[in-house]
Design a protein around this motif. Structure first.
Motif, PDB file in Angstrom:
ATOM      1  N   ARG A 143       9.626  -7.467  -0.320  1.00 55.67           N
ATOM      2  CA  ARG A 143       8.235  -7.856  -0.600  1.00 55.67           C
ATOM      3  C   ARG A 143       7.513  -6.812  -1.437  1.00 55.67           C
ATOM      4  O   ARG A 143       7.747  -5.613  -1.293  1.00 55.67           O
TER       5      ARG A 143
ATOM      6  N   MET B 190       6.035 -11.898  -3.496  1.00 62.08           N
ATOM      7  CA  MET B 190       4.992 -11.009  -4.001  1.00 62.08           C
ATOM      8  C   MET B 190       3.673 -11.771  -3.967  1.00 62.08           C
ATOM      9  O   MET B 190       3.631 -12.963  -4.308  1.00 62.08           O
ATOM     10  N   ASP B 191       2.596 -11.103  -3.552  1.00 59.54           N
ATOM     11  CA  ASP B 191       1.294 -11.763  -3.532  1.00 59.54           C
ATOM     12  C   ASP B 191       0.438 -11.242  -4.685  1.00 59.54           C
ATOM     13  O   ASP B 191       0.876 -10.419  -5.490  1.00 59.54           O
ATOM     14  N   SER B 192      -0.806 -11.713  -4.755  1.00 58.85           N
ATOM     15  CA  SER B 192      -1.647 -11.329  -5.888  1.00 58.85           C
ATOM     16  C   SER B 192      -2.037  -9.852  -5.822  1.00 58.85           C
ATOM     17  O   SER B 192      -2.342  -9.261  -6.856  1.00 58.85           O
ATOM     18  N   SER B 193      -2.014  -9.249  -4.639  1.00 61.41           N
ATOM     19  CA  SER B 193      -2.254  -7.807  -4.550  1.00 61.41           C
ATOM     20  C   SER B 193      -1.147  -7.037  -5.267  1.00 61.41           C
ATOM     21  O   SER B 193      -1.404  -6.063  -5.979  1.00 61.41           O
TER      22      SER B 193
ATOM     23  N   ASP C 170       3.500  -6.304  -1.759  1.00 58.40           N
ATOM     24  CA  ASP C 170       2.222  -6.855  -1.304  1.00 58.40           C
ATOM     25  C   ASP C 170       1.201  -5.733  -1.151  1.00 58.40           C
ATOM     26  O   ASP C 170       1.438  -4.594  -1.574  1.00 58.40           O
ATOM     27  N   ALA C 171       0.080  -6.061  -0.540  1.00 60.47           N
ATOM     28  CA  ALA C 171      -1.004  -5.088  -0.417  1.00 60.47           C
ATOM     29  C   ALA C 171      -0.594  -3.853   0.378  1.00 60.47           C
ATOM     30  O   ALA C 171      -1.169  -2.776   0.213  1.00 60.47           O
ATOM     31  N   VAL C 172       0.421  -4.001   1.223  1.00 58.98           N
ATOM     32  CA  VAL C 172       0.842  -2.884   2.074  1.00 58.98           C
ATOM     33  C   VAL C 172       1.621  -1.842   1.271  1.00 58.98           C
ATOM     34  O   VAL C 172       1.389  -0.635   1.405  1.00 58.98           O
ATOM     35  N   ASN C 173       2.555  -2.302   0.448  1.00 58.96           N
ATOM     36  CA  ASN C 173       3.450  -1.323  -0.185  1.00 58.96           C
ATOM     37  C   ASN C 173       3.261  -1.150  -1.700  1.00 58.96           C
ATOM     38  O   ASN C 173       3.791  -0.210  -2.278  1.00 58.96           O
TER      39      ASN C 173
END
Lengths: 148, 113
Positions: free
Chosen positions: B20, B54-57, B22-25
């Motif tokens: 992933r 993958m998200d928009s972050s 994302d916003a976390v990594n």
């Protein structure tokens, strides 16, 4: 699991932390696999859910942890999957509600090299219906995607 | 975030060894490439062939990396597939990023350029 006409109801709850969104994503992938959804369907549903819950943490709870976010998943594997995301945080900002009411999808222009602002547009594009309501000091996001 | 860095003469390959972004990594990825550009290496292949979500972050961080590398730098995104590839197309950011189906094709482009 073979498909039948049964409707499944699953309720999930996390704390308002970005890292906990991954737990929701994992749970949704598991649900999708059990219901024999395609990888495309599962990926799209996960993206919808992650974008929506990220928005809740950002706007409703302003990144404060220790608050609950609930997700109710209602799935009729032959027809639709519905997700209701609820929280007790602040109301959705008017600017975002305006995007929902707009006739056109609201996505930033790529040439401006945006670093954010895609979330609502992605949810709109990937779902078949999406609406927001504020009721009894709670926010509710109602999202539906057709599976057929 | 688990990353594998392969130094070549004229460019660097950074392989994301996580499922992933994302916003976390994603901020860790930006930090890694920031350190790299600090050494003068601004030609980067980002191999995301192992990434399944993958998200928009995450996408936003990739845009910030593109800006960080600047006009003289080069960033090729290699191996986007499934919903990750869809994310670039849905947001029309596939117009902005130079994208290759696989890291080998990206290496050829970097070598020729």
């Amino acid at each position: 699991m073979s498909k039948d006409s049964k409707v499944y109801n699953i309720q999930l709850q996390i704390d308002s932390q970005m890292k906990h969104i991954r737990l929701l994503g994992g749970a949704l992938r598991g649900i999708g696999a059990e219901l024999e959804l395609t990888n495309d369907q599962i990926g799209q549903l996960e993206l919808i859910l992650v974008e929506a819950v990220t928005n809740v943490i950002e706007h409703a709870y302003e990144y404060k942890t220790g608050n609950q976010i609930q997700v109710k998943v209602e799935c009729d594997p032959d027809n639709t999957i519905k997700m209701i995301i609820s929280d007790r945080g602040k109301s959705m900002p008017d600017s975002l509600q305006g995007k929902l009411k707009a006739d056109r999808l609201s996505l930033p222009e790529p040439e401006l090299l945006p670093e954010s602002g895609w979330g609502m547009g992605l949810i709109q594009m990937l779902s078949d219906s999406f609406h927001y309501e504020r009721n009894n000091e709670q926010n509710y996001w109602h999202i539906m995607k057709c599976l057929a | 975030m688990k990353l594998q860095t392969i130094e070549k003469d004229e460019f660097t390959i950074i392989k994301v060894e996580e499922k992933r972004i994302d916003a976390v990594n994603a901020p860790e990825l930006r930090q890694k490439i920031n350190e790299l550009s600090g050494t003068g290496q601004t030609r980067v292949i980002l191999d995301i062939s192992n990434v399944t979500f993958m998200d928009s972050s995450g996408l936003g961080v990739l845009v910030s990396i593109l800006k960080m590398l600047g006009g003289s730098g080069e960033l090729i995104i290699a191996g986007a597939n499934g919903i990750v590839s869809d994310l670039f197309k849905l947001t029309r950011m596939d117009r902005i990023f130079r994208m290759c189906d696989d890291p080998e094709s990206a290496e050829q482009i970097m070598t020729v350029a």
